[in-house]
Design a protein around this motif. Structure first.
Motif, PDB file in Angstrom:
ATOM      1  N   ASN A  66       0.834  -1.206   0.000  1.00  0.00           N
ATOM      2  CA  ASN A  66       0.000   0.000   0.000  1.00  0.00           C
ATOM      3  C   ASN A  66       0.869   1.257   0.000  1.00  0.00           C
ATOM      4  N   SER A  67       1.933   1.234   0.805  1.00  0.00           N
ATOM      5  CA  SER A  67       2.836   2.392   0.849  1.00  0.00           C
ATOM      6  C   SER A  67       3.471   2.628  -0.510  1.00  0.00           C
ATOM      7  N   LEU A  68       3.876   1.553  -1.152  1.00  0.00           N
ATOM      8  CA  LEU A  68       4.484   1.697  -2.484  1.00  0.00           C
ATOM      9  C   LEU A  68       3.462   2.237  -3.476  1.00  0.00           C
TER      10      LEU A  68
ATOM     11  N   GLY B  56      -0.547   9.874   1.234  1.00  0.00           N
ATOM     12  CA  GLY B  56      -1.485  10.006   2.343  1.00  0.00           C
ATOM     13  C   GLY B  56      -2.933   9.739   1.970  1.00  0.00           C
ATOM     14  N   ILE B  57      -3.801   9.832   2.965  1.00  0.00           N
ATOM     15  CA  ILE B  57      -5.232   9.596   2.779  1.00  0.00           C
ATOM     16  C   ILE B  57      -5.962  10.807   3.358  1.00  0.00           C
ATOM     17  N   ALA B  58      -6.848  11.375   2.588  1.00  0.00           N
ATOM     18  CA  ALA B  58      -7.594  12.549   3.060  1.00  0.00           C
ATOM     19  C   ALA B  58      -8.490  12.155   4.228  1.00  0.00           C
TER      20      ALA B  58
ATOM     21  N   HIS C  10     -13.684  -3.693  -0.046  1.00  0.00           N
ATOM     22  CA  HIS C  10     -13.725  -3.422  -1.492  1.00  0.00           C
ATOM     23  C   HIS C  10     -13.750  -1.940  -1.817  1.00  0.00           C
ATOM     24  N   ALA C  11     -13.255  -1.136  -0.875  1.00  0.00           N
ATOM     25  CA  ALA C  11     -13.182   0.303  -1.128  1.00  0.00           C
ATOM     26  C   ALA C  11     -11.790   0.657  -1.640  1.00  0.00           C
ATOM     27  N   THR C  12     -11.369  -0.011  -2.681  1.00  0.00           N
ATOM     28  CA  THR C  12     -10.066   0.330  -3.228  1.00  0.00           C
ATOM     29  C   THR C  12     -10.166   1.628  -4.001  1.00  0.00           C
ATOM     30  N   SER C  13      -9.129   2.448  -3.903  1.00  0.00           N
ATOM     31  CA  SER C  13      -9.116   3.678  -4.691  1.00  0.00           C
ATOM     32  C   SER C  13      -8.354   3.447  -5.987  1.00  0.00           C
ATOM     33  N   LYS C  14      -8.025   2.175  -6.237  1.00  0.00           N
ATOM     34  CA  LYS C  14      -7.079   1.919  -7.321  1.00  0.00           C
ATOM     35  C   LYS C  14      -7.684   1.415  -8.622  1.00  0.00           C
ATOM     36  N   ILE C  15      -8.988   1.143  -8.599  1.00  0.00           N
ATOM     37  CA  ILE C  15      -9.608   0.672  -9.835  1.00  0.00           C
ATOM     38  C   ILE C  15     -10.806   1.542 -10.156  1.00  0.00           C
TER      39      ILE C  15
ATOM     40  N   LEU D  45       0.032  -2.561  -6.970  1.00  0.00           N
ATOM     41  CA  LEU D  45       0.228  -3.870  -6.356  1.00  0.00           C
ATOM     42  C   LEU D  45      -1.054  -4.406  -5.741  1.00  0.00           C
ATOM     43  N   GLY D  46      -1.757  -3.534  -5.040  1.00  0.00           N
ATOM     44  CA  GLY D  46      -3.009  -3.970  -4.426  1.00  0.00           C
ATOM     45  C   GLY D  46      -4.167  -3.472  -5.260  1.00  0.00           C
ATOM     46  N   PHE D  47      -5.232  -4.193  -5.291  1.00  0.00           N
ATOM     47  CA  PHE D  47      -6.351  -3.705  -6.089  1.00  0.00           C
ATOM     48  C   PHE D  47      -7.651  -4.351  -5.665  1.00  0.00           C
ATOM     49  N   ARG D  48      -7.659  -5.054  -4.553  1.00  0.00           N
ATOM     50  CA  ARG D  48      -8.871  -5.744  -4.176  1.00  0.00           C
ATOM     51  C   ARG D  48      -9.628  -5.018  -3.071  1.00  0.00           C
ATOM     52  N   GLY D  49      -8.966  -4.083  -2.442  1.00  0.00           N
ATOM     53  CA  GLY D  49      -9.615  -3.383  -1.340  1.00  0.00           C
ATOM     54  C   GLY D  49      -9.972  -4.308  -0.195  1.00  0.00           C
ATOM     55  N   GLU D  50      -9.125  -5.287   0.048  1.00  0.00           N
ATOM     56  CA  GLU D  50      -9.422  -6.291   1.071  1.00  0.00           C
ATOM     57  C   GLU D  50      -8.488  -6.237   2.252  1.00  0.00           C
ATOM     58  N   ALA D  51      -7.297  -5.733   2.039  1.00  0.00           N
ATOM     59  CA  ALA D  51      -6.266  -5.864   3.069  1.00  0.00           C
ATOM     60  C   ALA D  51      -6.628  -5.112   4.347  1.00  0.00           C
ATOM     61  N   LEU D  52      -6.905  -3.818   4.235  1.00  0.00           N
ATOM     62  CA  LEU D  52      -7.145  -3.038   5.449  1.00  0.00           C
ATOM     63  C   LEU D  52      -8.359  -3.534   6.245  1.00  0.00           C
ATOM     64  N   PRO D  53      -9.526  -3.743   5.601  1.00  0.00           N
ATOM     65  CA  PRO D  53     -10.657  -4.255   6.396  1.00  0.00           C
ATOM     66  C   PRO D  53     -10.357  -5.617   7.013  1.00  0.00           C
ATOM     67  N   SER D  54      -9.616  -6.460   6.302  1.00  0.00           N
ATOM     68  CA  SER D  54      -9.287  -7.772   6.851  1.00  0.00           C
ATOM     69  C   SER D  54      -8.400  -7.634   8.074  1.00  0.00           C
TER      70      SER D  54
ATOM     71  N   GLY E 128       2.423  11.806   4.902  1.00  0.00           N
ATOM     72  CA  GLY E 128       2.475  10.361   4.708  1.00  0.00           C
ATOM     73  C   GLY E 128       1.514   9.655   5.639  1.00  0.00           C
ATOM     74  N   THR E 129       1.737   8.375   5.790  1.00  0.00           N
ATOM     75  CA  THR E 129       0.775   7.536   6.507  1.00  0.00           C
ATOM     76  C   THR E 129       1.476   6.592   7.480  1.00  0.00           C
ATOM     77  N   THR E 130       0.864   6.403   8.634  1.00  0.00           N
ATOM     78  CA  THR E 130       1.319   5.354   9.552  1.00  0.00           C
ATOM     79  C   THR E 130       0.152   4.425   9.823  1.00  0.00           C
ATOM     80  N   ILE E 131       0.402   3.149   9.711  1.00  0.00           N
ATOM     81  CA  ILE E 131      -0.612   2.173  10.090  1.00  0.00           C
ATOM     82  C   ILE E 131      -0.013   1.286  11.172  1.00  0.00           C
ATOM     83  N   GLU E 132      -0.744   1.234  12.284  1.00  0.00           N
ATOM     84  CA  GLU E 132      -0.267   0.506  13.439  1.00  0.00           C
ATOM     85  C   GLU E 132      -1.204  -0.670  13.671  1.00  0.00           C
TER      86      GLU E 132
ATOM     87  N   LEU F 178     -13.288   5.199   4.831  1.00  0.00           N
ATOM     88  CA  LEU F 178     -13.559   4.456   3.595  1.00  0.00           C
ATOM     89  C   LEU F 178     -12.443   3.457   3.288  1.00  0.00           C
ATOM     90  N   ALA F 179     -11.208   3.856   3.589  1.00  0.00           N
ATOM     91  CA  ALA F 179     -10.067   2.972   3.308  1.00  0.00           C
ATOM     92  C   ALA F 179     -10.178   1.659   4.070  1.00  0.00           C
ATOM     93  N   LEU F 180     -10.944   1.700   5.167  1.00  0.00           N
ATOM     94  CA  LEU F 180     -11.078   0.503   6.001  1.00  0.00           C
ATOM     95  C   LEU F 180     -12.312  -0.314   5.642  1.00  0.00           C
TER      96      LEU F 180
HETATM   97  P1  ADP Z   1      -6.158  -1.966  -2.004  1.00  0.00           P
HETATM   98  O1  ADP Z   1      -4.680  -1.804  -1.740  1.00  0.00           O
HETATM   99  O2  ADP Z   1      -6.450  -3.258  -2.660  1.00  0.00           O
HETATM  100  O3  ADP Z   1      -6.785  -0.777  -2.683  1.00  0.00           O
HETATM  101  P2  ADP Z   1      -6.351  -1.924   0.839  1.00  0.00           P
HETATM  102  O4  ADP Z   1      -7.377  -2.461   1.761  1.00  0.00           O
HETATM  103  O5  ADP Z   1      -4.973  -2.464   0.955  1.00  0.00           O
HETATM  104  O6  ADP Z   1      -6.902  -2.111  -0.613  1.00  0.00           O
HETATM  105  O7  ADP Z   1      -6.308  -0.345   0.998  1.00  0.00           O
HETATM  106  C1  ADP Z   1      -7.509   0.385   0.854  1.00  0.00           C
HETATM  107  C2  ADP Z   1      -7.252   1.810   0.390  1.00  0.00           C
HETATM  108  O8  ADP Z   1      -6.642   2.556   1.421  1.00  0.00           O
HETATM  109  C3  ADP Z   1      -6.298   1.927  -0.779  1.00  0.00           C
HETATM  110  O9  ADP Z   1      -6.961   1.777  -2.014  1.00  0.00           O
HETATM  111  C4  ADP Z   1      -5.758   3.347  -0.597  1.00  0.00           C
HETATM  112  O10 ADP Z   1      -6.646   4.284  -1.150  1.00  0.00           O
HETATM  113  C5  ADP Z   1      -5.762   3.534   0.900  1.00  0.00           C
HETATM  114  N1  ADP Z   1      -4.433   3.314   1.501  1.00  0.00           N
HETATM  115  C6  ADP Z   1      -4.047   2.227   2.216  1.00  0.00           C
HETATM  116  N2  ADP Z   1      -2.779   2.356   2.657  1.00  0.00           N
HETATM  117  C7  ADP Z   1      -2.342   3.559   2.215  1.00  0.00           C
HETATM  118  C8  ADP Z   1      -1.103   4.296   2.351  1.00  0.00           C
HETATM  119  N3  ADP Z   1      -0.060   3.795   3.031  1.00  0.00           N
HETATM  120  N4  ADP Z   1      -1.036   5.525   1.778  1.00  0.00           N
HETATM  121  C9  ADP Z   1      -2.093   6.036   1.096  1.00  0.00           C
HETATM  122  N5  ADP Z   1      -3.271   5.397   0.940  1.00  0.00           N
HETATM  123  C10 ADP Z   1      -3.414   4.186   1.487  1.00  0.00           C
END
Ligand code: ADP
Ligand code: MG
Length: 327
Positions: A26-28, A55-57, A68-73, A85-94, A135-139, A63-65
């Motif tokens: 996600n960071s990449l 970052g994320i607004a 299927h709320a991916t911002s990438k498709i 790399l990611g595109f399923r919007g599954e990682a963060l909610p999981s 930037g972003t921190t996820i803990e 929404l990021a959590l």
């Molecule tokens: P995906 O990567 O498949 O889109 P994730 O569940 O991994 O789904 O992430 C959901 C959304 O959260 C991403 O689409 C992105 O918009 C946002 N996001 C997650 N991590 C970051 C990050 N480190 N920096 C910016 N945006 C992020």
């Protein structure tokens, strides 16, 4: 929905290393140039990833959590050519569903950062102002605290951390332009500066694969039939009793592919008559349309439209390089 996410979590995050992989990807995807990974107790207690990406607004944090709320498709069409790399919007909610997650972010146009955090359901909590650089921190704390069966399956701290280090090594070998710092229990384990030029790349290769591999390997760079194969392959003197130094990247993505591994193994066996496991870090670049990466949630498998051609290229190129080296 928590249950659905917990079930999905079983596929996406089966251990700390998988969490690290998803978060680093996600960071990449967010364009980060520097990524810090902090681990405590093998990742069972804490996984903290900080990046300097876009970052994320504030209004997108919740929404990021969401599943299927991916911002990438943007459209179905995009699915065909997945550049991120990611595109399923599954990682963060999981991950959220099986840990105590805290998310802090500050996009470049924000006056300050915002954060969301807590255990389990946090979609009813409004973001709070926070202090954080761009930037972003996820803990991620207490992974699997609410799924005891899964928590029980975690191995020893050392084993889980080794897997985390592997995950960081893999990504470190695919993005030489990005800096990575990995800490375990506050000790710096890997400090990979962004690599400049061949020197920088070799320095990073040495940090990840060791001096021995660097001195007993050869660089390769072969292009044929619209495919390019580059990287390093270990010389026969670099005898391995384990298949632990084998990295194959297809279009920048690490894959575990039996066909590719077999092609490499066959080339080594053919030229070297060796029973040792070959060691290699190789990068295959092919037309994105000729490869399907959406095979498995962890995205480590690929499917080639023309597998035989890819196999032949790999076998041929490695065979040729090794033949040249043969005393
Ligand atoms: P995906 O990567 O498949 O889109 P994730 O569940 O991994 O789904 O992430 C959901 C959304 O959260 C991403 O689409 C992105 O918009 C946002 N996001 C997650 N991590 C970051 C990050 N480190 N920096 C910016 N945006 C992020
Ligand atoms: Mg992702």
């Amino acid at each position: 929905d928590t249950l659905v996410n917990q079930i999905a979590a079983g596929e996406v995050v089966e251990r700390p290393a998988a969490v690290v992989k998803e978060l680093v990807e996600n960071s990449l995807d967010a364009g980060a140039r520097a990524i810090e990974i902090e681990i405590e107790q093998g990742g069972a207690a804490l996984i903290r990833i900080r990046d300097d990406g876009r970052g994320i607004a504030a209004d997108q944090l919740a929404l990021a959590l969401t599943r299927h709320a991916t911002s990438k498709i943007g459209s179905f069409d995009d699915l065909e050519r997945v550049a991120t790399l990611g595109f399923r919007g599954e990682a963060l909610p999981s991950i959220l569903s099986v840990s105590r997650l805290r998310l802090l972010s500050r996009p470049p146009d924000a006056e300050h950062a915002w954060e969301l955090g807590g255990a389990g359901q946090i979609d009813d909590i409004a973001p709070r102002p926070a202090a954080h650089p761009f930037g972003t921190t996820i803990e991620v704390r207490d992974l699997f605290f609410n799924t005891p069966a899964r928590r029980k399956f975690l191995k020893s701290e050392a084993t889980e951390f080794r897997q985390v280090q592997q995950a960081v090594s893999r990504v470190g070998l695919s993005r030489f332009d990005v800096g990575f710092v990995l800490r375990h229990n506050r000790r710096v384990i890997l400090d990979l500066a962004p690599a400049v030029g061949d020197e920088g790349r070799l320095a990073r290769l040495r940090q990840i694969c060791g001096d021995e591999f660097v001195s007993q390997s050869t660089a390769i760079d072969e292009s044929r039939l619209g495919m390019r194969l580059s990287g390093w392959i270990g010389l026969p003197s670099f005898a391995r009793n384990q298949a632990d130094l084998q990295y194959v990247y297809v279009n920048g993505r690490l894959v575990r592919d039996r066909l590719l591994a077999f092609a490499l193994k066959r080339a080594f066996a053919d030229v070297m008559h060796s029973t040792h496991h070959p060691a290699y870090v190789v990068y295959l670049e092919v037309d994105p349309a000729s490869v399907d990466v959406n095979v498995h949630p962890q995205k480590t498998e690929v499917r080639f439209r023309d597998a035989t051609r890819v196999h032949d290229l790999l076998f041929g190129a490695v065979h040729q390089v090794l033949r040249r080296l043969r005393p």
